[in-house]
Design a protein around this motif. Structure first.
Motif, mmCIF file in Angstrom:
data_model
loop_
_atom_site.group_PDB
_atom_site.id
_atom_site.type_symbol
_atom_site.label_atom_id
_atom_site.label_comp_id
_atom_site.label_asym_id
_atom_site.label_seq_id
_atom_site.Cartn_x
_atom_site.Cartn_y
_atom_site.Cartn_z
ATOM 1 N N GLY A 117 -2.694 -11.820 11.727
ATOM 2 C CA GLY A 117 -2.055 -10.514 11.809
ATOM 3 C C GLY A 117 -1.790 -9.893 10.452
ATOM 4 O O GLY A 117 -1.961 -8.681 10.259
ATOM 5 N N HIS A 118 -1.386 -10.708 9.503
ATOM 6 C CA HIS A 118 -1.114 -10.215 8.151
ATOM 7 C C HIS A 118 -2.396 -9.786 7.441
ATOM 8 O O HIS A 118 -2.364 -9.037 6.459
ATOM 9 C CB HIS A 118 -0.421 -11.311 7.333
ATOM 10 N N GLY A 119 -3.541 -10.242 7.963
ATOM 11 C CA GLY A 119 -4.820 -9.945 7.331
ATOM 12 C C GLY A 119 -5.213 -8.483 7.377
ATOM 13 O O GLY A 119 -6.048 -8.038 6.584
ATOM 14 N N PHE A 120 -4.616 -7.702 8.303
ATOM 15 C CA PHE A 120 -4.932 -6.274 8.351
ATOM 16 C C PHE A 120 -4.494 -5.573 7.071
ATOM 17 O O PHE A 120 -5.071 -4.562 6.678
ATOM 18 C CB PHE A 120 -4.279 -5.623 9.573
ATOM 19 N N ARG A 121 -3.470 -6.113 6.417
ATOM 20 C CA ARG A 121 -3.029 -5.551 5.138
ATOM 21 C C ARG A 121 -4.053 -5.837 4.043
ATOM 22 O O ARG A 121 -4.396 -4.946 3.246
ATOM 23 C CB ARG A 121 -1.658 -6.130 4.761
ATOM 24 N N SER A 122 -4.542 -7.077 4.010
ATOM 25 C CA SER A 122 -5.561 -7.429 3.018
ATOM 26 C C SER A 122 -6.846 -6.649 3.259
ATOM 27 O O SER A 122 -7.524 -6.226 2.320
ATOM 28 C CB SER A 122 -5.840 -8.938 3.079
ATOM 29 N N MET A 123 -7.187 -6.483 4.538
ATOM 30 C CA MET A 123 -8.370 -5.703 4.900
ATOM 31 C C MET A 123 -8.277 -4.295 4.329
ATOM 32 O O MET A 123 -9.199 -3.805 3.655
ATOM 33 C CB MET A 123 -8.508 -5.627 6.424
ATOM 34 N N ALA A 124 -7.147 -3.624 4.584
ATOM 35 C CA ALA A 124 -6.969 -2.248 4.104
ATOM 36 C C ALA A 124 -6.937 -2.198 2.583
ATOM 37 O O ALA A 124 -7.586 -1.341 1.962
ATOM 38 C CB ALA A 124 -5.674 -1.668 4.680
ATOM 39 N N SER A 125 -6.206 -3.122 1.963
ATOM 40 C CA SER A 125 -6.084 -3.123 0.506
ATOM 41 C C SER A 125 -7.444 -3.281 -0.159
ATOM 42 O O SER A 125 -7.804 -2.535 -1.080
ATOM 43 C CB SER A 125 -5.142 -4.246 0.060
ATOM 44 N N THR A 126 -8.222 -4.241 0.327
ATOM 45 C CA THR A 126 -9.536 -4.496 -0.265
ATOM 46 C C THR A 126 -10.458 -3.298 -0.115
ATOM 47 O O THR A 126 -11.073 -2.835 -1.084
ATOM 48 C CB THR A 126 -10.178 -5.731 0.389
ATOM 49 N N CYS A 127 -10.546 -2.795 1.106
ATOM 50 C CA CYS A 127 -11.492 -1.703 1.370
ATOM 51 C C CYS A 127 -11.068 -0.405 0.686
ATOM 52 O O CYS A 127 -11.907 0.328 0.142
ATOM 53 C CB CYS A 127 -11.631 -1.483 2.870
ATOM 54 N N LEU A 128 -9.779 -0.089 0.710
ATOM 55 C CA LEU A 128 -9.312 1.141 0.077
ATOM 56 C C LEU A 128 -9.553 1.110 -1.432
ATOM 57 O O LEU A 128 -9.919 2.127 -2.035
ATOM 58 C CB LEU A 128 -7.829 1.364 0.377
ATOM 59 N N ASN A 129 -9.337 -0.048 -2.036
ATOM 60 C CA ASN A 129 -9.610 -0.169 -3.473
ATOM 61 C C ASN A 129 -11.099 -0.024 -3.751
ATOM 62 O O ASN A 129 -11.496 0.636 -4.726
ATOM 63 C CB ASN A 129 -9.093 -1.516 -3.998
ATOM 64 N N GLU A 130 -11.927 -0.627 -2.903
ATOM 65 C CA GLU A 130 -13.373 -0.517 -3.093
ATOM 66 C C GLU A 130 -13.851 0.908 -2.909
ATOM 67 O O GLU A 130 -14.827 1.337 -3.542
ATOM 68 C CB GLU A 130 -14.090 -1.453 -2.114
ATOM 69 N N GLN A 131 -13.155 1.674 -2.059
ATOM 70 C CA GLN A 131 -13.546 3.057 -1.804
ATOM 71 C C GLN A 131 -13.053 4.005 -2.895
ATOM 72 O O GLN A 131 -13.367 5.196 -2.872
ATOM 73 C CB GLN A 131 -13.002 3.515 -0.450
ATOM 74 N N GLY A 132 -12.258 3.498 -3.823
ATOM 75 C CA GLY A 132 -11.878 4.307 -4.971
ATOM 76 C C GLY A 132 -10.536 5.007 -4.884
ATOM 77 O O GLY A 132 -10.212 5.837 -5.752
ATOM 78 N N TRP A 133 -9.732 4.695 -3.881
ATOM 79 C CA TRP A 133 -8.394 5.293 -3.825
ATOM 80 C C TRP A 133 -7.537 4.722 -4.951
ATOM 81 O O TRP A 133 -7.700 3.581 -5.361
ATOM 82 C CB TRP A 133 -7.745 5.021 -2.465
ATOM 83 N N HIS A 134 -6.610 5.519 -5.436
ATOM 84 C CA HIS A 134 -5.797 5.102 -6.583
ATOM 85 C C HIS A 134 -4.964 3.869 -6.202
ATOM 86 O O HIS A 134 -4.292 3.863 -5.171
ATOM 87 C CB HIS A 134 -4.862 6.241 -7.018
ATOM 88 N N PRO A 135 -4.990 2.836 -7.040
ATOM 89 C CA PRO A 135 -4.236 1.611 -6.731
ATOM 90 C C PRO A 135 -2.751 1.852 -6.483
ATOM 91 O O PRO A 135 -2.152 1.205 -5.621
ATOM 92 C CB PRO A 135 -4.451 0.744 -7.978
ATOM 93 N N ASP A 136 -2.136 2.802 -7.220
ATOM 94 C CA ASP A 136 -0.711 3.082 -7.010
ATOM 95 C C ASP A 136 -0.462 3.588 -5.598
ATOM 96 O O ASP A 136 0.544 3.266 -4.961
ATOM 97 C CB ASP A 136 -0.228 4.136 -8.015
ATOM 98 N N LEU A 137 -1.395 4.399 -5.118
ATOM 99 C CA LEU A 137 -1.271 4.967 -3.777
ATOM 100 C C LEU A 137 -1.337 3.863 -2.721
ATOM 101 O O LEU A 137 -0.566 3.843 -1.757
ATOM 102 C CB LEU A 137 -2.391 5.983 -3.568
ATOM 103 N N ILE A 138 -2.262 2.947 -2.907
ATOM 104 C CA ILE A 138 -2.438 1.835 -1.972
ATOM 105 C C ILE A 138 -1.220 0.924 -1.983
ATOM 106 O O ILE A 138 -0.690 0.543 -0.922
ATOM 107 C CB ILE A 138 -3.712 1.046 -2.325
#
Length: 402
Positions: A326-347
């Motif tokens: 269940g906690h993995g959905f956070r890692s999923m979003a964090s990894t993909c959002l960073n790879e997609q170029g969203w600002h790390p502070d925002l994530i």
């Protein structure tokens, strides 16, 4: 000199009076009938009075023994009244007393889960072995001894948490003037290191699409199915999701405001809701909207689903604990959002991680909600594209990648 008979026969009078024994000791009889042992003495040129107890709890024989002990201290230049007062104050300032003070002070800033963990560490470990000790007598070796007990049971992370909590309590004692310094500072490097274990998570786009399609086919309880569908869209901590209350949601504004009491860091948290998340919630509202919790327990609507419900549902879908939790959905979003170029502070802000720079944190909370709304909608659109066809969608443009 007094005798047991004369002491026993001492009756109250309209005014308090004294019956003298010897060596400065006397019986003080009050109008209410109390018979109190007192010792008059001189030390450092000053006349003082020491309470030795009350009769009959303290007999004449015992009162004389206490008198003689006090006179021995006086002979050594020690004021027995000052010594007694210091001992009483030391007993009042035990680790247990100060720990309870600290927890009460922090209670409103702790989530229920954090408070429960802190009380467990205190009650089952620190206070069990050191609770009755005066705070001023606790040394680094005492805290280390408790931590070693945990290490011997393989509880390395708990040992580190215990040291950290002890440090916070002892620093509170320093701040309130009951301790000179925090001895846990001397324990740096003394504990066995903890091997960091990351939560199992699926981050490959194709496998994410497969997982989302499997979630859509989940045949369990409707509330559990909704929790599974909502988890990747909001990527909050599992405890924040399972205990979500309808009063926290404004579906018309597409917003979820989690109170600080339920957050790990103790700060209120805003979760912008995508159109996909709102759709899941409106359907769920028709099922559980009359109650307190979005995801009520099957056994009692007064409680939410358990810690293990989401993980158990993932197991039913065929995903092992090594693949996804269940906690993995956070890692999923964090990894993909960073790879997609969203600002790390925002994530990091949307993940509700602690911001060490308070000025920067205040700026983030005040200024970046609009950006987070855009990111959360883009993230849901990205997931929808993966689920629909297994193709990767550019999260910024919404266009399918070649």
């Amino acid at each position: 000199m007094l005798t047991e008979a004369t002491v026993r026969s001492a009756k109250p009078a309209p005014k308090a009076y004294k019956r003298f024994d010897e060596k400065g000791m006397f019986l003080f009889v009050t109008p209410t009938g109390s018979r109190l042992w007192r010792l008059k003495y001189r030390i450092h040129g000053k006349e003082k009075l020491l309470a030795l107890g009350s009769y009959p709890e303290v007999s004449l024989k015992r009162a004389r023994e206490k008198r003689d002990d006090a006179r021995s201290l006086i002979a050594d230049g020690i004021d027995p009244a000052a010594k007694k007062r210091a001992e009483r104050e030391a007993t009042a300032d035990t680790l247990a007393v100060i720990a309870d003070e600290y927890i009460e002070l922090r209670r409103e800033h702790m989530s229920a889960r954090t408070l429960s963990k802190a009380r467990w560490i205190l009650d089952d470990w620190l206070l069990k072995y050191l609770g009755s000790r005066p705070i001023a007598t606790i040394k680094a070796a005492d805290i280390l001894s408790v931590c070693r007990r945990l290490e011997s049971r393989g509880k390395l992370e708990t040992a580190h948490r215990t040291r950290a909590l002890a440090g916070r309590v002892l620093r509170y004692a320093v701040a309130t003037g009951r301790l000179e310094r925090d001895p846990t500072a001397d324990l740096r490097g003394a504990l066995a290191p903890v091997t960091v274990r990351h939560h199992s998570a699926i981050t490959d786009p194709q496998q994410i699409g497969e997982l989302l399609r499997a979630i859509d086919e989940y045949q369990g309880q409707p509330a559990t199915a909704a929790a599974l569908r909502l988890a990747p869209l909001v990527f909050v901590r599992p405890g924040e999701l399972r205990a979500a209350e309808w009063s926290e949601f404004d579906l018309d504004k597409a917003e979820w405001r989690i109170p600080g009491a339920r957050m790990k860091m103790g700060e209120p948290h805003i979760v912008p809701l995508s159109t996909q998340a709102v759709e899941v919630l409106r359907k769920l509202q028709a099922i559980t909207g009359d109650g307190k919790f979005l995801f009520p327990s099957l056994r009692s609507a007064a409680r939410c689903i358990s810690d293990n419900t989401i993980n158990a549902a993932l197991r039913r879908l065929g995903y092992s604990k090594e693949q996804m939790v269940g906690h993995g959905f956070r890692s999923m979003a964090s990894t993909c959002l960073n790879e997609q170029g969203w600002h790390p502070d925002l994530i990091e802000l949307q993940l509700a991680h602690a911001e060490r720079n308070k000025v920067r944190a205040a700026y983030n909370r005040a200024e970046r909600l609009a950006e987070r709304r855009k990111m959360m909608q883009g993230w849901s659109d990205y997931l929808e594209g993966l689920k629909a066809s297994g193709q990767v969608v550019d999260i910024n443009t919404g266009k399918r990648c070649a």
